[in-house]
Write a protein that holds these residues in place. Structure first.
Motif, PDB file in Angstrom:
ATOM      1  N   GLY A 267       0.822  -1.210   0.000  1.00 21.58           N
ATOM      2  CA  GLY A 267       0.000   0.000   0.000  1.00 21.58           C
ATOM      3  C   GLY A 267       0.849   1.249   0.000  1.00 21.58           C
ATOM      4  O   GLY A 267       2.059   1.198  -0.216  1.00 21.58           O
ATOM      5  N   PRO A 268       0.231   2.388   0.280  1.00 20.17           N
ATOM      6  CA  PRO A 268       0.933   3.673   0.198  1.00 20.17           C
ATOM      7  C   PRO A 268       2.067   3.825   1.216  1.00 20.17           C
ATOM      8  O   PRO A 268       2.966   4.633   1.030  1.00 20.17           O
ATOM      9  CB  PRO A 268      -0.158   4.707   0.435  1.00 20.17           C
ATOM     10  CG  PRO A 268      -1.279   3.973   1.068  1.00 20.17           C
ATOM     11  CD  PRO A 268      -1.166   2.543   0.640  1.00 20.17           C
ATOM     12  N   ASP A 269       2.048   3.059   2.283  1.00 17.50           N
ATOM     13  CA  ASP A 269       3.097   3.149   3.300  1.00 17.50           C
ATOM     14  C   ASP A 269       4.217   2.140   3.072  1.00 17.50           C
ATOM     15  O   ASP A 269       5.068   1.942   3.942  1.00 17.50           O
ATOM     16  CB  ASP A 269       2.503   2.950   4.698  1.00 17.50           C
ATOM     17  CG  ASP A 269       1.547   4.068   5.076  1.00 17.50           C
ATOM     18  OD1 ASP A 269       1.740   5.198   4.575  1.00 17.50           O
ATOM     19  OD2 ASP A 269       0.617   3.809   5.858  1.00 17.50           O
ATOM     20  N   SER A 270       4.233   1.499   1.923  1.00 14.13           N
ATOM     21  CA  SER A 270       5.242   0.486   1.634  1.00 14.13           C
ATOM     22  C   SER A 270       6.636   1.101   1.572  1.00 14.13           C
ATOM     23  O   SER A 270       6.810   2.256   1.190  1.00 14.13           O
ATOM     24  CB  SER A 270       4.940  -0.203   0.306  1.00 14.13           C
ATOM     25  OG  SER A 270       3.755  -0.962   0.417  1.00 14.13           O
ATOM     26  N   VAL A 271       7.611   0.314   1.951  1.00 11.02           N
ATOM     27  CA  VAL A 271       9.005   0.739   1.953  1.00 11.02           C
ATOM     28  C   VAL A 271       9.583   0.524   0.561  1.00 11.02           C
ATOM     29  O   VAL A 271       9.428  -0.541  -0.031  1.00 11.02           O
ATOM     30  CB  VAL A 271       9.808  -0.071   3.003  1.00 11.02           C
ATOM     31  CG1 VAL A 271      11.262   0.334   2.991  1.00 11.02           C
ATOM     32  CG2 VAL A 271       9.192   0.108   4.380  1.00 11.02           C
ATOM     33  N   ALA A 272      10.263   1.550   0.030  1.00  9.03           N
ATOM     34  CA  ALA A 272      10.751   1.519  -1.354  1.00  9.03           C
ATOM     35  C   ALA A 272      12.056   0.757  -1.525  1.00  9.03           C
ATOM     36  O   ALA A 272      12.453   0.466  -2.644  1.00  9.03           O
ATOM     37  CB  ALA A 272      10.922   2.945  -1.871  1.00  9.03           C
ATOM     38  N   CYS A 273      12.756   0.446  -0.430  1.00  4.52           N
ATOM     39  CA  CYS A 273      14.030  -0.251  -0.567  1.00  4.52           C
ATOM     40  C   CYS A 273      14.242  -1.182   0.618  1.00  4.52           C
ATOM     41  O   CYS A 273      13.521  -1.107   1.614  1.00  4.52           O
ATOM     42  CB  CYS A 273      15.187   0.732  -0.692  1.00  4.52           C
ATOM     43  SG  CYS A 273      15.480   1.722   0.779  1.00  4.52           S
ATOM     44  N   THR A 274      15.227  -2.036   0.491  1.00  3.66           N
ATOM     45  CA  THR A 274      15.601  -2.941   1.572  1.00  3.66           C
ATOM     46  C   THR A 274      17.108  -3.086   1.585  1.00  3.66           C
ATOM     47  O   THR A 274      17.791  -2.677   0.640  1.00  3.66           O
ATOM     48  CB  THR A 274      14.912  -4.315   1.420  1.00  3.66           C
ATOM     49  OG1 THR A 274      15.057  -5.058   2.628  1.00  3.66           O
ATOM     50  CG2 THR A 274      15.466  -5.097   0.242  1.00  3.66           C
ATOM     51  N   THR A 275      17.634  -3.677   2.640  1.00  4.26           N
ATOM     52  CA  THR A 275      19.078  -3.841   2.795  1.00  4.26           C
ATOM     53  C   THR A 275      19.396  -5.309   3.007  1.00  4.26           C
ATOM     54  O   THR A 275      18.885  -5.940   3.935  1.00  4.26           O
ATOM     55  CB  THR A 275      19.588  -3.006   3.984  1.00  4.26           C
ATOM     56  OG1 THR A 275      19.223  -1.634   3.772  1.00  4.26           O
ATOM     57  CG2 THR A 275      21.088  -3.108   4.114  1.00  4.26           C
ATOM     58  N   LEU A 276      20.244  -5.849   2.135  1.00  5.46           N
ATOM     59  CA  LEU A 276      20.637  -7.256   2.174  1.00  5.46           C
ATOM     60  C   LEU A 276      21.986  -7.402   2.869  1.00  5.46           C
ATOM     61  O   LEU A 276      22.900  -6.602   2.634  1.00  5.46           O
ATOM     62  CB  LEU A 276      20.749  -7.812   0.754  1.00  5.46           C
ATOM     63  CG  LEU A 276      19.565  -7.574  -0.178  1.00  5.46           C
ATOM     64  CD1 LEU A 276      19.881  -8.104  -1.567  1.00  5.46           C
ATOM     65  CD2 LEU A 276      18.313  -8.205   0.374  1.00  5.46           C
ATOM     66  N   ASP A 277      22.124  -8.434   3.703  1.00  2.83           N
ATOM     67  CA  ASP A 277      23.366  -8.666   4.440  1.00  2.83           C
ATOM     68  C   ASP A 277      24.268  -9.661   3.719  1.00  2.83           C
ATOM     69  O   ASP A 277      23.826 -10.744   3.333  1.00  2.83           O
ATOM     70  CB  ASP A 277      23.064  -9.209   5.833  1.00  2.83           C
ATOM     71  CG  ASP A 277      22.486  -8.150   6.745  1.00  2.83           C
ATOM     72  OD1 ASP A 277      22.961  -7.007   6.685  1.00  2.83           O
ATOM     73  OD2 ASP A 277      21.558  -8.470   7.509  1.00  2.83           O
ATOM     74  N   PHE A 278      25.542  -9.267   3.563  1.00  5.72           N
ATOM     75  CA  PHE A 278      26.590 -10.126   3.007  1.00  5.72           C
ATOM     76  C   PHE A 278      27.800 -10.068   3.944  1.00  5.72           C
ATOM     77  O   PHE A 278      28.807  -9.428   3.631  1.00  5.72           O
ATOM     78  CB  PHE A 278      27.003  -9.648   1.614  1.00  5.72           C
ATOM     79  CG  PHE A 278      25.941  -9.792   0.571  1.00  5.72           C
ATOM     80  CD1 PHE A 278      25.869 -10.930  -0.202  1.00  5.72           C
ATOM     81  CD2 PHE A 278      25.013  -8.788   0.361  1.00  5.72           C
ATOM     82  CE1 PHE A 278      24.890 -11.075  -1.179  1.00  5.72           C
ATOM     83  CE2 PHE A 278      24.032  -8.907  -0.603  1.00  5.72           C
ATOM     84  CZ  PHE A 278      23.971 -10.056  -1.375  1.00  5.72           C
ATOM     85  N   PRO A 279      27.719 -10.729   5.107  1.00  5.72           N
ATOM     86  CA  PRO A 279      28.806 -10.615   6.082  1.00  5.72           C
ATOM     87  C   PRO A 279      30.154 -11.079   5.537  1.00  5.72           C
ATOM     88  O   PRO A 279      31.199 -10.555   5.927  1.00  5.72           O
ATOM     89  CB  PRO A 279      28.353 -11.482   7.245  1.00  5.72           C
ATOM     90  CG  PRO A 279      27.100 -12.142   6.841  1.00  5.72           C
ATOM     91  CD  PRO A 279      26.622 -11.562   5.567  1.00  5.72           C
ATOM     92  N   GLY A 280      30.172 -12.028   4.610  1.00  6.71           N
ATOM     93  CA  GLY A 280      31.422 -12.522   4.044  1.00  6.71           C
ATOM     94  C   GLY A 280      32.116 -11.523   3.143  1.00  6.71           C
ATOM     95  O   GLY A 280      33.290 -11.700   2.809  1.00  6.71           O
ATOM     96  N   LEU A 281      31.411 -10.471   2.738  1.00  9.20           N
ATOM     97  CA  LEU A 281      31.996  -9.453   1.859  1.00  9.20           C
ATOM     98  C   LEU A 281      32.308  -8.152   2.596  1.00  9.20           C
ATOM     99  O   LEU A 281      32.793  -7.202   1.990  1.00  9.20           O
ATOM    100  CB  LEU A 281      31.040  -9.168   0.694  1.00  9.20           C
ATOM    101  CG  LEU A 281      30.800 -10.343  -0.260  1.00  9.20           C
ATOM    102  CD1 LEU A 281      29.715  -9.997  -1.279  1.00  9.20           C
ATOM    103  CD2 LEU A 281      32.088 -10.746  -0.949  1.00  9.20           C
ATOM    104  N   ARG A 282      32.031  -8.125   3.896  1.00  9.56           N
ATOM    105  CA  ARG A 282      32.252  -6.912   4.687  1.00  9.56           C
ATOM    106  C   ARG A 282      33.713  -6.483   4.605  1.00  9.56           C
ATOM    107  O   ARG A 282      34.613  -7.309   4.653  1.00  9.56           O
ATOM    108  CB  ARG A 282      31.876  -7.172   6.152  1.00  9.56           C
ATOM    109  CG  ARG A 282      31.955  -5.931   7.021  1.00  9.56           C
ATOM    110  CD  ARG A 282      31.506  -6.193   8.445  1.00  9.56           C
ATOM    111  NE  ARG A 282      30.084  -6.520   8.438  1.00  9.56           N
ATOM    112  CZ  ARG A 282      29.567  -7.583   9.065  1.00  9.56           C
ATOM    113  NH1 ARG A 282      30.338  -8.421   9.730  1.00  9.56           N
ATOM    114  NH2 ARG A 282      28.275  -7.813   9.019  1.00  9.56           N
TER     115      ARG A 282
END
Length: 131
Positions: A68-83
């Motif tokens: 809906g209108p309050d939806s989040v436009a982005c997300t954050t994916l975790d790649f601990p092995g590439l930190r």
């Protein structure tokens, strides 16, 4: 799933592209280790992701299901092995639609992913460390 017989030419072309990509990657998929960059998904989650780790090269599928209108436009994916390092991000599918935006943080080992349309969609990325 779905009614392929009701798809338009553009929609069917996306399905054909996805099947082709799957065939190209099947040997890698068969020997990869799965991981969930967003954690295990919940039934009603707006963002879901499945990753496959193949010797430090990651294939990641991200689904966005805005509610809906309050939806989040982005997300954050975790790649601990590439930190701590830099990465190359390549969008593999869909190439016929608007490119999804990504931003890498070497400090946190996280990849921010943004769906450019705000509509339900999915994207497949290849993520790997750069020398």
């Amino acid at each position: 799933s779905g009614r392929l017989d009701l798809m338009g030419d553009d929609q069917f072309a996306l399905v054909r592209d996805a099947v082709s990509l799957s065939k190209q990657l099947r040997d890698v998929i068969a020997v990869s280790t799965p991981f969930w960059p967003l954690g295990l998904p919940g039934w009603a989650d707006e963002w879901l992701s499945l990753g496959l780790d193949h010797d430090g090269e990651y294939l990641v599928t991200v689904w966005n299901r805005p509610t809906g209108p309050d939806s989040v436009a982005c997300t954050t994916l975790d790649f601990p092995g590439l930190r701590g390092g830099e990465v190359e991000v390549e969008e593999l599918h869909p190439l016929r639609l608007a490119t999804w935006a990504t931003r890498w943080s070497a400090k946190t080992g996280q990849l921010e992913v943004r769906n450019p349309t705000g509509k339900a969609g999915a994207c497949v990325f290849r993520v790997c460390a750069t020398p």
